[in-house]
Write a protein that holds these residues in place. Structure first.
Motif, short mmCIF file in Angstrom:
data_model
loop_
_atom_site.label_atom_id
_atom_site.label_comp_id
_atom_site.label_asym_id
_atom_site.label_seq_id
_atom_site.Cartn_x
_atom_site.Cartn_y
_atom_site.Cartn_z
N VAL A 1 -51.76 15.32 20.55
CA VAL A 1 -50.37 14.86 20.42
C VAL A 1 -50.09 14.51 18.96
O VAL A 1 -50.99 14.08 18.24
CB VAL A 1 -50.07 13.63 21.33
CG1 VAL A 1 -50.11 14.00 22.79
CG2 VAL A 1 -51.02 12.48 21.05
N PHE A 2 -48.85 14.72 18.55
CA PHE A 2 -48.45 14.37 17.18
C PHE A 2 -47.72 13.02 17.20
O PHE A 2 -46.95 12.73 18.12
CB PHE A 2 -47.52 15.43 16.60
CG PHE A 2 -48.22 16.72 16.28
CD1 PHE A 2 -49.17 16.79 15.26
CD2 PHE A 2 -47.93 17.88 16.99
CE1 PHE A 2 -49.82 17.98 14.97
CE2 PHE A 2 -48.57 19.08 16.69
CZ PHE A 2 -49.52 19.12 15.68
N ILE A 3 -47.96 12.23 16.15
CA ILE A 3 -47.29 10.94 15.98
C ILE A 3 -46.60 10.97 14.63
O ILE A 3 -47.24 11.21 13.60
CB ILE A 3 -48.32 9.78 16.00
CG1 ILE A 3 -49.21 9.85 17.26
CG2 ILE A 3 -47.63 8.44 15.90
CD1 ILE A 3 -50.52 9.09 17.14
N ASP A 4 -45.30 10.76 14.61
CA ASP A 4 -44.56 10.77 13.35
C ASP A 4 -44.81 9.45 12.62
O ASP A 4 -44.40 8.39 13.09
CB ASP A 4 -43.06 10.95 13.62
CG ASP A 4 -42.26 11.02 12.33
OD1 ASP A 4 -42.68 11.76 11.42
OD2 ASP A 4 -41.22 10.33 12.23
N HIS A 5 -45.53 9.52 11.49
CA HIS A 5 -45.89 8.29 10.77
C HIS A 5 -46.08 8.59 9.30
O HIS A 5 -46.83 9.49 8.93
CB HIS A 5 -47.18 7.72 11.36
CG HIS A 5 -47.68 6.50 10.63
ND1 HIS A 5 -46.94 5.33 10.56
CD2 HIS A 5 -48.83 6.28 9.95
CE1 HIS A 5 -47.62 4.44 9.85
NE2 HIS A 5 -48.76 4.98 9.47
N ASP A 6 -45.40 7.83 8.46
CA ASP A 6 -45.55 7.96 7.01
C ASP A 6 -46.37 6.78 6.51
O ASP A 6 -45.89 5.65 6.44
CB ASP A 6 -44.16 7.96 6.35
CG ASP A 6 -44.25 8.17 4.84
OD1 ASP A 6 -45.38 8.13 4.30
OD2 ASP A 6 -43.19 8.35 4.21
N PRO A 7 -47.66 7.03 6.15
CA PRO A 7 -48.53 5.91 5.76
C PRO A 7 -48.08 5.20 4.48
O PRO A 7 -48.50 4.08 4.21
CB PRO A 7 -49.90 6.57 5.56
CG PRO A 7 -49.63 8.04 5.44
CD PRO A 7 -48.33 8.32 6.11
N SER A 8 -47.21 5.84 3.70
CA SER A 8 -46.77 5.19 2.46
C SER A 8 -45.68 4.14 2.71
O SER A 8 -45.36 3.35 1.83
CB SER A 8 -46.24 6.25 1.47
OG SER A 8 -45.04 6.82 1.97
N GLN A 9 -45.11 4.15 3.92
CA GLN A 9 -44.05 3.17 4.23
C GLN A 9 -44.65 1.93 4.90
O GLN A 9 -45.45 2.05 5.82
CB GLN A 9 -43.02 3.80 5.19
CG GLN A 9 -42.26 4.97 4.62
CD GLN A 9 -41.43 4.58 3.40
OE1 GLN A 9 -40.73 3.58 3.41
NE2 GLN A 9 -41.55 5.36 2.34
N PRO A 10 -44.27 0.73 4.44
CA PRO A 10 -44.81 -0.49 5.08
C PRO A 10 -44.27 -0.64 6.50
O PRO A 10 -43.15 -0.20 6.80
CB PRO A 10 -44.30 -1.63 4.19
CG PRO A 10 -43.09 -1.06 3.51
CD PRO A 10 -43.32 0.42 3.37
N LEU A 11 -45.06 -1.26 7.36
CA LEU A 11 -44.61 -1.51 8.73
C LEU A 11 -43.61 -2.66 8.74
O LEU A 11 -43.73 -3.59 7.94
CB LEU A 11 -45.81 -1.89 9.62
CG LEU A 11 -46.78 -0.75 9.91
CD1 LEU A 11 -47.99 -1.29 10.61
CD2 LEU A 11 -46.12 0.31 10.77
#
Length: 412
Positions: free
Chosen positions: A124-134
């Motif tokens: 499965v794919f998860i849309d996530h940009d690791p450079s953006q803070p949570l």
């Protein structure tokens, strides 16, 4: 997901998760093998060596976190997302190829519900940009967009409980795991032995241009036998589902995924026909597998809403925003020449000629042609482990025929 509606008392029945950081760039066969084969092999080996196998085998979700969706350029709504289907399906094909290679090397059956020693792997794919803070005020929440791909908070909120969670021993791997755990531990309390670090692969990064975006569609169609649901089937079903344009309100006309599934009558002359699964079982497996991608429920693994009428089974997901129609195929065309209102036909290399025949028939009927999307074949060449098999030899090893042949040999 129906098979996993259990609480923690039945922990061995729950699936496990392998969290993978974004694919390398460029994402080609060699770089993906280098990046993803070591952690996939480590997780499958660990599951294989466990002693508490359930009768149906283990299930492993491979969650690839990747900044996959971009705000749609065509509309004013910031919630509208778009993606590059060729780029996504290519990574998906390579990852299922790696899964097939690893399972073949470890002698692990990887088709669905293949018995106690089997491992049913679902990507499965998860849309996530690791450079953006949570967000600081994060609370578990289901936030669907107009695609079937969800973001990390939604994934954490809907996909649970897990038996164990594997994560990768690298800086991007730990960063992703930490972000995920920050959300997930509000949902399931995990013991230390449920969190397992696995070997990292090599990461290769080069700048790459953002590929052109793909138009998604309200009605997507494909056909097949789906006997002993294996990696090639999972690739085809997932790649097709990613083309769906999902309405944001369940009251709107639902997105429809129409799947023609070959009837039992047409399969009587297949090799090892006595081991062909019944139409009903093949439909059940297709729906259960698609629930892995389409179902979103705050309570975790949820039973699908399924109705059967005559030669059709309809499963509804996301409060009716998506309908999967499994239709009995009595001929090569099925619903594609019985129903004018559809947009897209998804084919594999083997079924390409069938797509051309469908469009020829639709032209005869005076209907518009279907746009054809072709999914990559599983790649057999393993760039790391020495001599390569031919693609054809590999394809036959993971086919439904090969699975039925193994069952025939085992019975002897």
């Amino acid at each position: 997901m129906e098979g996993h509606r259990h609480n923690n008392n039945h922990q061995q029945q729950n699936p496990s998760l392998l969290l993978l950081p974004p694919p390398p760039r460029p994402a080609n066969h060699a770089t993906l093998i280098a990046a993803y084969k070591p952690p996939i092999k480590a997780a499958i080996t660990k599951l294989k060596n466990e002693e508490d196998h359930s009768e149906r085998g283990s299930t492993l979700f491979v969650g690839i976190a990747w900044s996959i969706l971009t705000p749609s350029k065509t509309g004013p709504d910031p919630h509208q997302k778009s993606l590059s289907w060729p780029a996504v399906q290519s990574v998906l094909a390579h990852v299922y190829g790696i899964v097939a290679i690893v399972c073949a090397q470890l002698s692990v059956p990887s088709e669905m519900h293949a018995g106690p020693e089997s491992i049913d792997v679902r990507v499965v794919f998860i849309d996530h940009d690791p450079s953006q803070p949570l967000p600081q005020d994060y609370r578990p929440a289901i936030d669907a967009n107009n695609t079937v791909i969800v973001d990390l908070p939604t994934f954490a909120s809907a996909y649970h409980p897990w038996k164990q969670i594997f994560h990768v021993n690298s800086e991007p791997g730990y960063r992703l795991f930490s972000s995920y755990l920050n959300m997930y531990e509000r949902i399931q309390t995990l013991k230390q032995d449920q969190l397992i670090v696995v070997e990292s692969g090599l990461a290769v990064t080069e700048n790459s241009l953002s590929p052109a975006q793909t138009k998604t569609h309200s009605v997507v169609c494909l056909g097949g036998t789906f006997d002993h649901l294996h990696a090639g089937h999972k690739l085809l079903l997932t790649a097709a589902a990613i083309l769906l344009n999902v309405p944001d309100k369940p009251t709107a006309t639902p997105a429809r995924f129409i799947i023609g599934i070959t009837g039992d009558e047409l399969l009587k002359r297949k090799k090892y026909a006595e081991f062909v699964q019944s139409w009903d079982l093949r439909v059940t497996n297709v729906i259960e597998f698609l629930a892995s991608i389409l179902q979103l429920a705050g309570g975790g693994w949820a039973k699908s809403d399924v109705t059967k009428k005559d030669d059709k089974v309809i499963a509804r997901f996301r409060d009716g925003a998506i309908e999967v129609h499994c239709v009995l195929l009595r001929d090569a065309f099925g619903p594609t020449t019985a129903e004018e209102e559809m947009d897209v036909l998804v084919v594999s290399g083997e079924t390409r000629s069938g797509g051309d025949a469908v469009n020829a028939r639709r032209r005869e009927l005076g209907w518009h042609e279907l746009e054809i999307f072709e999914v990559d074949v599983l790649d057999a060449e393993d760039s790391i482990d020495g001599p390569t098999q031919t693609k054809k030899d590999f394809a036959t090893k993971i086919s439904s025929t090969a699975i039925r042949e193994r069952k025939a040999e085992a019975r002897k």
